[in-house]
Scaffold this motif. Sequence first.
Motif, mmCIF file in Angstrom:
data_model
loop_
_atom_site.group_PDB
_atom_site.id
_atom_site.type_symbol
_atom_site.label_atom_id
_atom_site.label_comp_id
_atom_site.label_asym_id
_atom_site.label_seq_id
_atom_site.Cartn_x
_atom_site.Cartn_y
_atom_site.Cartn_z
ATOM 1 N N GLY A 200 0.831 -1.207 -0.067
ATOM 2 C CA GLY A 200 -0.058 -0.090 0.480
ATOM 3 C C GLY A 200 1.206 1.393 0.112
ATOM 4 O O GLY A 200 1.555 0.798 0.286
ATOM 5 N N ASP A 201 0.136 2.433 -0.138
ATOM 6 C CA ASP A 201 0.954 3.146 0.358
ATOM 7 C C ASP A 201 2.200 3.595 1.453
ATOM 8 O O ASP A 201 3.416 4.407 1.467
ATOM 9 N N GLU A 202 1.655 3.527 2.261
ATOM 10 C CA GLU A 202 3.023 2.879 3.316
ATOM 11 C C GLU A 202 3.956 2.267 2.659
ATOM 12 O O GLU A 202 4.827 3.126 3.645
ATOM 13 N N GLY A 220 3.347 9.393 -10.516
ATOM 14 C CA GLY A 220 2.075 9.399 -9.500
ATOM 15 C C GLY A 220 1.031 10.790 -9.954
ATOM 16 O O GLY A 220 1.770 11.411 -10.391
ATOM 17 N N SER A 221 0.932 11.146 -8.858
ATOM 18 C CA SER A 221 -0.310 12.087 -8.636
ATOM 19 C C SER A 221 0.431 13.357 -8.142
ATOM 20 O O SER A 221 2.123 13.059 -7.466
ATOM 21 N N VAL A 222 0.557 14.635 -8.459
ATOM 22 C CA VAL A 222 1.792 15.696 -7.936
ATOM 23 C C VAL A 222 1.421 15.688 -6.602
ATOM 24 O O VAL A 222 2.190 15.795 -5.850
ATOM 25 N N GLU A 242 7.766 11.988 -11.919
ATOM 26 C CA GLU A 242 7.130 12.212 -12.829
ATOM 27 C C GLU A 242 5.362 12.196 -12.440
ATOM 28 O O GLU A 242 4.900 11.232 -11.780
ATOM 29 N N LEU A 243 4.838 12.914 -12.892
ATOM 30 C CA LEU A 243 3.105 13.437 -12.113
ATOM 31 C C LEU A 243 2.515 13.766 -12.508
ATOM 32 O O LEU A 243 2.459 13.762 -14.147
ATOM 33 N N GLY A 244 1.078 14.551 -12.338
ATOM 34 C CA GLY A 244 0.207 14.632 -12.662
ATOM 35 C C GLY A 244 0.671 15.932 -14.068
ATOM 36 O O GLY A 244 0.950 16.493 -14.291
ATOM 37 N N GLU A 372 -8.579 21.709 -13.005
ATOM 38 C CA GLU A 372 -8.160 20.206 -12.515
ATOM 39 C C GLU A 372 -7.472 19.388 -13.399
ATOM 40 O O GLU A 372 -7.922 19.444 -14.696
ATOM 41 N N GLU A 373 -6.503 18.513 -12.355
ATOM 42 C CA GLU A 373 -6.526 17.618 -13.760
ATOM 43 C C GLU A 373 -7.658 16.073 -13.299
ATOM 44 O O GLU A 373 -7.794 15.529 -12.061
ATOM 45 N N GLN A 374 -8.322 16.044 -14.245
ATOM 46 C CA GLN A 374 -9.856 14.856 -14.509
ATOM 47 C C GLN A 374 -9.492 13.570 -14.587
ATOM 48 O O GLN A 374 -10.256 12.826 -14.059
HETATM 49 P P1 NAD Z 1 -0.860 8.143 -6.711
HETATM 50 O O1 NAD Z 1 -0.026 9.174 -6.238
HETATM 51 O O2 NAD Z 1 -1.854 8.119 -5.295
HETATM 52 O O3 NAD Z 1 -0.063 6.389 -5.978
HETATM 53 C C1 NAD Z 1 0.915 6.546 -6.529
HETATM 54 C C2 NAD Z 1 1.501 5.345 -6.061
HETATM 55 O O4 NAD Z 1 2.364 6.063 -4.882
HETATM 56 C C3 NAD Z 1 1.203 4.058 -5.690
HETATM 57 O O5 NAD Z 1 2.333 3.183 -5.816
HETATM 58 C C4 NAD Z 1 0.812 4.541 -4.424
HETATM 59 O O6 NAD Z 1 0.763 3.568 -3.630
HETATM 60 C C5 NAD Z 1 2.110 4.905 -3.584
HETATM 61 N N1 NAD Z 1 1.937 6.513 -2.592
HETATM 62 C C6 NAD Z 1 0.690 6.809 -2.288
HETATM 63 N N2 NAD Z 1 0.997 7.415 -1.084
HETATM 64 C C7 NAD Z 1 2.564 7.435 -1.137
HETATM 65 C C8 NAD Z 1 3.884 8.277 -0.326
HETATM 66 N N3 NAD Z 1 3.140 9.098 0.562
HETATM 67 N N4 NAD Z 1 4.785 7.517 -0.720
HETATM 68 C C9 NAD Z 1 4.993 7.268 -1.306
HETATM 69 N N5 NAD Z 1 4.136 5.977 -2.430
HETATM 70 C C10 NAD Z 1 3.248 6.813 -2.401
HETATM 71 O O7 NAD Z 1 -1.918 8.374 -7.802
HETATM 72 P P2 NAD Z 1 -2.565 7.688 -8.710
HETATM 73 O O8 NAD Z 1 -3.802 7.897 -8.284
HETATM 74 O O9 NAD Z 1 -1.671 5.728 -8.228
HETATM 75 O O10 NAD Z 1 -2.037 7.831 -10.188
HETATM 76 C C11 NAD Z 1 -2.825 8.753 -10.854
HETATM 77 C C12 NAD Z 1 -1.606 9.952 -11.264
HETATM 78 O O11 NAD Z 1 0.027 9.631 -12.124
HETATM 79 C C13 NAD Z 1 -2.176 10.789 -11.889
HETATM 80 O O12 NAD Z 1 -2.134 12.350 -11.775
HETATM 81 C C14 NAD Z 1 -0.961 11.052 -12.859
HETATM 82 O O13 NAD Z 1 -1.383 11.807 -14.045
HETATM 83 C C15 NAD Z 1 0.195 10.009 -13.233
HETATM 84 N N6 NAD Z 1 1.333 10.219 -13.584
HETATM 85 C C16 NAD Z 1 2.232 10.669 -14.323
HETATM 86 C C17 NAD Z 1 2.735 10.070 -15.188
HETATM 87 C C18 NAD Z 1 3.935 10.695 -15.858
HETATM 88 O O14 NAD Z 1 5.058 10.214 -16.658
HETATM 89 N N7 NAD Z 1 4.234 12.435 -15.434
HETATM 90 C C19 NAD Z 1 1.941 8.805 -15.832
HETATM 91 C C20 NAD Z 1 1.308 8.055 -15.056
HETATM 92 C C21 NAD Z 1 0.372 8.795 -13.795
#
Ligand code: NAD
Length: 469
Positions: A200-202, A220-222, A242-244, A372-374
């Motif tokens: 999980g996230d933790e 993942g997300s910003v 690599e973020l949103g 926002e990012e939808q």
């Molecule tokens: P998220 O940020 O919720 O989760 C991504 C990963 O981070 C998961 O594996 C999660 O378990 C982990 N995580 C969560 N909390 C954490 C913490 N505190 N410390 C370390 N890791 C943690 O993102 P999501 O909802 O899985 O993915 C969607 C987002 O990803 C969108 O914003 C999308 O635009 C972005 N994205 C970016 C790219 C890119 O290349 N720029 C590519 C794909 C997706």
Amino acid sequence: MQTDFSLLIDGELVTGSGVLDVINPATGAVFARCPAAGRAELDRAVAAASRAAPAWRELGYPARAQIIGQLADALRDHQDSLAELLTREQGKPIGQSIAEIDRGAAGSEGMAKIEIPTETLVDNDKSLIELHYRPLGVVGIITPWNAPVNLALGPMVSALYTGNAVILKPSPYTPLTTLKLGELLKDLVPPGVVNVLAGGDELGQLMTEHPDIDKISFTGSVATGKKVFASAATTMKRLTLELGGNDPAIIMDDVDPKAIAKSVFFSSFVNSGQVCMAIKRIYAHESIYDALCDALVEEAGRARVGNGLDAETTLGPLQNKMQYDKVCELIEQTKLSGARILCGGEIPNEPGYFIPPTLVADISEDSRLVAEEQFGPIVPILKYSDLEDAISRANDTRFGLSGSVWTTDIERGKQVAARLEVGTAWVNMHRATSPVVPFGGAKESGLGRQYSHLGLKSYMEPEVISVAK
Ligand code: NAD
């Protein structure tokens, strides 16, 4: 219930201290269960990676490239079963799952052909100064749920090829295909070189804090990216984020809307809009605005929303309930705002997280859908009359992943593209990556670049060697 999944730690397929139930988003029901790792498994994996890293580093580029080639072959050999599992856990149409694995294999081979030579900076009577690149050691890779195979392979192959050992953690929503990737790697790399831990996230947070992980590559997300940035600071870890995104597409006055509609629609709605670099805001010149709206609605009419395993499906479900609820709420809010729903907007009352492609016209710039990012199948089409105004609205955001310009005048298109504050600006296309082209975000969409010699070097420490003559 499918349960044949294992973690990969120190070359062994093992169970974990926890479990994850995995939902098929096309049904909303749990279809698989896999092991999950906690702190103890992470510590074992990091210790194994630290032990394995020196010999892996000494192996050299040609031998590592050969192993990466074997990984690409293994991906192709197992393409059908991997693609089916990917569709079951992620939801995307089966053809796109096959393409994701195919692209991952080709991209891996492409990266392993890039050379990173020692650079001679000064060579004169007094001194020889060279710039060497050496691997960092242990790289932690954290991935999201929208393209789990590709987003694991990019950073993992970069880290491995440049001589690092890896701890790979997929999203808890989509851990399964990544665990199968671990099974393939078990027979290809020495024990400890790759460790795959679902969790999980933790678990992600523990990785960012771990003193013996030298770099985090996070996708993942910003919002989470900022937490990773802060957490990594305590041990001065190297980072790629690599973020949103909230990608704009500027459609200029000289295009034939019918000629570009298919491409603009696909770039907006592929994977049901759950792509970091999907078009998320369309700015269309007033002279072609109505015709473009009509042409995009026609494309939406051709889309088939359904279970990704059905051959005729072109748009699968949203990947998880949280994202589905978020997009449903955004649709309701957009309707209440008085914007014009051109198509879609009605949520079917059936199992699974399905949302039809929804196009919105006459919407204000400060609405949530625009700001926002939808990350879902709802896209606003905004009108402009002055190109300068369109550029400034496109740039008026904290996001800066990518963007595109659509025109028949390529030179003008390039000039406008150069003014977009993004990591990648396309002309007459949107959404393409290559192992030899750097990809990453400007502004809050990221830090650093993935792919190409630029991306590979971010998995290495530059070291100057200066010799007096
Ligand atoms: P998220 O940020 O919720 O989760 C991504 C990963 O981070 C998961 O594996 C999660 O378990 C982990 N995580 C969560 N909390 C954490 C913490 N505190 N410390 C370390 N890791 C943690 O993102 P999501 O909802 O899985 O993915 C969607 C987002 O990803 C969108 O914003 C999308 O635009 C972005 N994205 C970016 C790219 C890119 O290349 N720029 C590519 C794909 C997706």
